[in-house]
Design a protein around this motif. Structure first.
Motif, short mmCIF file in Angstrom:
data_model
loop_
_atom_site.label_atom_id
_atom_site.label_comp_id
_atom_site.label_asym_id
_atom_site.label_seq_id
_atom_site.Cartn_x
_atom_site.Cartn_y
_atom_site.Cartn_z
N ARG A 82 0.92 -1.30 -0.02
CA ARG A 82 -0.14 0.05 0.08
C ARG A 82 0.96 1.36 -0.05
NH1 ARG A 82 -5.02 -0.32 3.03
NH2 ARG A 82 -6.03 -2.26 2.37
N THR A 87 5.08 7.03 4.20
CA THR A 87 4.00 7.49 4.18
C THR A 87 3.15 7.17 4.87
OG1 THR A 87 4.55 7.26 1.69
CG2 THR A 87 2.16 7.28 1.90
N HIS A 94 -0.88 12.72 10.17
CA HIS A 94 -1.78 13.73 9.35
C HIS A 94 -3.20 13.63 10.33
CE1 HIS A 94 -4.43 15.16 6.27
NE2 HIS A 94 -3.71 16.45 6.43
N ILE A 145 9.63 19.29 -4.54
CA ILE A 145 7.89 19.03 -4.52
C ILE A 145 7.29 20.38 -4.12
CG2 ILE A 145 6.72 18.04 -2.54
CD1 ILE A 145 8.76 16.14 -1.87
N TYR A 164 -5.58 19.55 3.26
CA TYR A 164 -4.16 18.80 3.93
C TYR A 164 -3.94 19.58 4.87
CZ TYR A 164 -0.31 15.66 3.65
OH TYR A 164 0.51 14.65 4.31
N GLN A 170 -14.29 17.93 1.94
CA GLN A 170 -14.50 18.26 0.56
C GLN A 170 -15.86 19.31 0.68
OE1 GLN A 170 -14.86 14.66 -1.50
NE2 GLN A 170 -12.70 15.12 -2.53
N MET A 188 -9.51 18.65 -6.50
CA MET A 188 -8.43 17.80 -5.89
C MET A 188 -7.86 16.51 -6.79
SD MET A 188 -9.89 17.12 -2.27
CE MET A 188 -10.22 18.69 -0.99
N LEU A 192 -3.89 16.56 -7.89
CA LEU A 192 -3.13 15.50 -7.37
C LEU A 192 -2.58 14.75 -8.60
CD1 LEU A 192 -4.61 13.60 -4.59
CD2 LEU A 192 -2.85 15.22 -4.41
N PRO B 39 -8.84 10.51 -4.11
CA PRO B 39 -7.97 11.83 -3.79
C PRO B 39 -8.51 12.21 -2.47
CG PRO B 39 -9.06 11.90 -6.32
CD PRO B 39 -9.64 10.80 -5.35
N GLY B 40 -9.84 12.47 -2.35
CA GLY B 40 -10.17 12.95 -1.10
C GLY B 40 -9.72 12.28 0.22
N LEU B 43 -5.97 12.73 0.65
CA LEU B 43 -5.77 14.22 1.44
C LEU B 43 -6.57 14.43 2.89
CD1 LEU B 43 -6.24 16.25 -1.95
CD2 LEU B 43 -4.23 16.33 -0.60
N GLY B 44 -7.12 13.34 3.15
CA GLY B 44 -7.81 13.46 4.63
C GLY B 44 -9.01 14.16 4.51
N ALA B 69 -3.14 3.79 -3.27
CA ALA B 69 -1.61 3.83 -2.85
C ALA B 69 -0.79 4.94 -3.68
CB ALA B 69 -1.00 2.31 -2.99
N GLU B 70 -1.16 4.90 -5.01
CA GLU B 70 -0.52 5.78 -5.62
C GLU B 70 -0.81 7.25 -5.20
OE1 GLU B 70 -1.23 6.45 -10.13
OE2 GLU B 70 -0.67 4.42 -9.90
N ASP B 71 -2.09 7.44 -5.14
CA ASP B 71 -2.32 9.02 -4.34
C ASP B 71 -1.82 9.25 -3.15
OD1 ASP B 71 -3.62 10.04 -6.49
OD2 ASP B 71 -5.60 9.88 -5.69
N MET B 72 -1.69 8.15 -2.21
CA MET B 72 -1.13 8.40 -0.70
C MET B 72 0.27 8.79 -0.96
SD MET B 72 -3.42 7.90 1.38
CE MET B 72 -2.77 7.23 2.98
N ARG B 73 1.10 7.96 -2.06
CA ARG B 73 2.52 8.17 -2.07
C ARG B 73 2.89 9.73 -2.68
NH1 ARG B 73 3.18 2.88 -4.29
NH2 ARG B 73 2.45 3.51 -6.24
N THR B 74 1.96 10.13 -3.49
CA THR B 74 2.07 11.69 -3.87
C THR B 74 1.73 12.45 -2.79
OG1 THR B 74 0.97 10.88 -6.08
CG2 THR B 74 0.96 13.30 -5.68
N VAL B 75 0.55 12.43 -1.98
CA VAL B 75 0.20 13.15 -0.75
C VAL B 75 1.51 13.19 0.26
CG1 VAL B 75 -1.36 13.60 1.16
CG2 VAL B 75 -2.10 13.21 -1.50
N GLY B 76 1.94 11.71 0.26
CA GLY B 76 3.02 11.50 1.10
C GLY B 76 4.34 12.47 1.10
N LEU B 77 4.23 12.85 0.00
CA LEU B 77 5.73 13.80 -0.38
C LEU B 77 5.51 15.20 -0.15
CD1 LEU B 77 6.27 12.51 -4.06
CD2 LEU B 77 7.84 11.99 -2.06
N ILE B 78 4.37 15.67 0.27
CA ILE B 78 4.01 16.96 0.77
C ILE B 78 4.84 17.36 2.09
CG2 ILE B 78 2.02 18.89 1.23
CD1 ILE B 78 0.12 17.35 -0.59
#
Lengths: 207, 325
Positions: A82, A87, A94, A145, A164, A170, A188, A192, B39-40, B43-44, B69-78
Motif C-alpha cells: 500500500r 507515507t 496527519h 516538491i 491537507y 470536501q 483535488m 493530485l 483523492p479526497g 488528502l484526509g 496507494a498511488e495517491d497516498m504516495r503523492t500526498v506523502g511527499l508534501i
C-alpha cells in the motif's frame, strides 16, 4: 525494553542497515530497538510536519509521540504493497494532527495565535550539525516538491491546501469557497494528478 | 418514493458493499469502485462515512487499492516541503518509557493463571510470620509475654481489614476477568457476524432526530436481510444519564423492540440484531433516546427519536425505487 540512560537503546549496526519494512516488522513483534531506528530516521520529518499543521510546539511533540506509539501498536497492519513506511507514518501523523485542528476549531481561538507556517519557520533547524549529504538530498527534494506544488493552478492548490493543512472536508471546502462540491472534487483529483505527473517525471519516489 | 423525491442525504448514505448498481452522490462508480473518493481520502478530506466506504472497498478491490496507494504516495511527499525542526530529546525518552510500560502490562495480562499462582505474594499477612517463627508453646496465649500479646492483638486487628481487602480485591479481580472475558466474547461474536455479512451486505444510514442533530447512525445488514448490526455515534461525549438506547422497528404501525445499544464514554456504541422477517417488510427504524413502551407506533413522537427513519418508509409499496438488494 528499558531505555538506558542517555536515551540510546543500543542500536546495533545490523539494525541501522535494515530497511524500513524490516524494521517496522520487527517493531510489530515487540522489538523496541527497531522502532528506535525508525524514530531516529523520521522523527524530525514527522515533528516538522505536525508542527506545520498544529502550529504549537508542545502539541506537535504530543502528536509525534502518539504517531510513533501507534505505529508500534499497529505495525502489523502496515502493508508495503500500500505504500512506504514513511507515507504510512505521515498519514497517521496527519490524522492525529487534523483531529487536533478540528478540536481546536470548535474552541474559541486566542487573538494572538500565530500561523502554523510562521511557527515552524521560527523553530526550523539551521542545518548546522546535520549530515551534509542528507541536507543536500532533502534540500533538493524540498525544492522539487515545492516547485511542483507551485506549478498547480491556484484553485487546485487551494483545494489541496485547505484539505491537507486545515483538515477541511470536501463539503466544508465547497461551503467555504462557495463552489459546487463536484468542482472541489475535480480540483483535488486534477491537482493530485498533476502533482503526481510532475514528481513522477523527476523520478521522485521515496524508498 | 421516487429517486428524485428522496432527500440527497438519504441517497448519499446508500451504497452496496461489493454490489454493482449504485447511483448516488457518494461517487461510487460502476462495479462499486471508489475512484472519485480516492483523492479526497488521500488528502484526509472525506467524512467518516466516506472513509469507511473506501476502507471497506479497498480490502477486496486491488484496482482501487493500487489507485489509493498511488495517491497516498503523492500526498506523502508534501510533508517533505517543510523546513526541518528537531523535537526535544525528552519526547524520545517518554515514548520508549511508554512502550516499556505497555509491554509490561501486556506481559502481565498474558501470564497464565497457573504461572501467576507461582509468583511471590505481594502482601504477607502479619499473622503468618510470627506463627511460623515462634514455637507452639510460647505462641500459646497462656505463655505469651505482655509485649508479644500486644503485638498479636495489633496484628490480629490489622489482619482483619487486610484480609477483607484481599478477599474484596480477589472478588473484584474475578469480576473484572469475567467482564473482560464477556467483552471478548462480544467482540468475537460481532466479528463473526460481520464476517458473515460478506458480499451483498448493505449499509443504511439513520437520520439524526432533533434531540441530537450531530448524531450519526448506521445499519449494516447481511445478505440474508435478517441479521445485522446497528452502530451509533453521538459525536459528543456522553453527557446524558442514559447510556443505552433502544433500537425499534415499526411493523403494521406497531413499535417492536429489537436490541439495546450501549454507548461508551465517547458516545459510540453498536449491537447486533436479528429480524424475524426480511428488513424490507418493516416500515421504519428508530433508535429511541427515552424508554418507549412497546406497541402502537403512534404513541412514539419525534421528540424521543435519536436516530431513525430510513428512507421514510422502507417497506411501503411506494418505496420500490428504494432498491433493497
Amino acid at each position: 525494553m528499558a531505555m538506558p540512560a542517555g536515551g540510546e537503546l543500543g542500536q546495533s549496526p545490523s539494525f541501522i542497515e535494515l530497511s524500513d519494512v524490516d524494521l517496522i516488522g520487527r517493531a510489530a513483534e515487540g522489538d523496541a530497538r527497531a522502532l528506535e531506528v525508525l524514530y531516529d530516521r523520521y522523527s524530525s520529518v514527522v515533528f516538522s510536519f505536525a508542527l506545520r499543521l498544529v502550529g504549537d510546539r508542545q502539541l506537535a511533540e504530543e502528536v509525534l509521540q502518539e504517531a510513533f506509539f501507534r505505529s508500534w501498536q499497529q505495525g502489523s497492519a502496515f502493508s508495503a504493497k500500500r505504500g512506504t513506511f514513511i507515507t504510512w507514518l505521515l498519514s497517521i501523523t496527519h490524522n492525529l494532527a487534523i483531529d487536533e485542528i478540528r478540536k481546536r476549531r470548535r474552541r474559541p481561538q486566542k487573538a494572538e495565535s500565530e500561523e502554523p507556517e510562521a511557527v515552524l519557520a521560527a523553530v526550523a533547524d539551521t542545518g548546522a550539525g546535520a549530515d551534509v549529504e542528507d541536507e543536500v538530498w532533502l534540500g533538493a527534494l524540498r525544492e522539487t516538491i515545492a516547485g511542483a506544488l507551485d506549478q498547480l493552478p491556484a484553485p487546485q492548490r487551494e483545494a489541496i491546501e485547505l484539505a491537507y493543512y486545515q483538515g477541511l472536508t470536501q463539503r466544508e471546502i465547497a461551503e467555504t469557497l462557495q463552489e459546487p462540491l463536484g468542482t472541489i472534487k475535480t480540483r483535488m483529483r486534477l491537482g493530485l494528478q498533476k502533482l503526481r505527473e510532475a514528481l513522477g517525471s523527476d523520478g521522485m519516489e521515496l524508498a | 418514493m421516487s429517486e428524485q423525491s428522496r432527500r440527497p442525504s438519504e441517497i448519499r448514505r446508500r451504497y452496496r458493499i461489493g454490489g454493482s448498481t449504485v447511483a448516488s452522490d457518494l461517487d461510487v462508480g460502476p462495479g462499486g469502485h471508489v475512484d472519485e473518493l480516492i483523492p479526497g481520502y488521500a488528502l484526509g478530506a472525506l467524512d467518516q462515512f466516506e472513509r469507511d466506504v473506501v476502507d471497506r472497498h479497498v480490502r477486496f478491490c486491488e484496482r482501487c487499492a493500487d489507485l489509493l496507494a498511488e495517491d497516498m504516495r503523492t500526498v506523502g511527499l508534501i510533508p517533505f516541503t517543510m523546513p526541518r525542526a528537531t523535537p526535544s530529546p525528552d519526547i524520545k525518552i517518554a515514548l520508549f518509557s511508554r512502550i516499556e510500560q505497555a509491554q509490561r502490562a501486556a506481559a502481565d495480562a498474558s501470564l497464565p493463571t497457573q504461572a501467576r499462582r507461582g509468583l511471590p505474594r505481594a502482601v504477607t499477612l502479619p499473622a503468618s510470620r510470627p506463627v511460623a517463627a515462634v514455637p507452639a508453646d510460647i505462641a500459646h496465649p497462656r505463655f505469651a509475654r505482655r509485649g508479644d500479646s500486644r503485638f498479636s492483638w495489633v496484628a490480629s486487628a490489622l489482619s482483619v481489614p487486610l484480609l477483607v481487602a484481599l478477599v474484596a480485591s480477589g472478588v473484584w479481580g474475578m469480576q473484572l476477568r469475567g467482564q473482560v472475558a464477556q467483552q471478548s466474547a462480544t467482540v468475537d461474536q460481532l466479528q463473526a457476524q460481520l464476517a458473515n455479512f460478506g458480499a451483498g451486505a448493505t449499509s443504511y444510514s439513520l437520520s439524526p432526530g432533533t434531540l441530537a442533530p450531530q448524531a450519526e447512525g448506521e445499519i449494516i445488514l447481511g445478505a440474508d436481510q435478517k441479521n445485522g448490526m446497528v452502530r451509533i455515534d453521538l459525536n459528543s461525549k456522553q453527557t446524558s444519564p442514559a447510556t443505552s438506547y433502544e433500537m425499534m422497528v415499526v411493523k403494521d404501525g406497531k413499535l417492536v423492540p429489537l436490541t439495546e445499544v450501549k454507548v461508551d464514554d465517547h458516545g459510540v456504541g453498536q449491537a447486533p440484531f436479528q429480524l424475524d422477517q426480511p428488513f424490507s417488510n418493516y416500515e421504519s427504524v428508530h433508535v429511541k433516546a427515552k424508554p418507549v413502551a412497546t406497541g402502537d407506533a403512534s404513541n412514539s413522537t419525534s421528540d424521543d427519536t435519536l436516530l431513525g427513519n430510513i428512507a421514510g418508509s422502507i417497506g411501503s409499496s411506494n418505496s420500490g425505487s428504494y432498491a433493497l438488494p
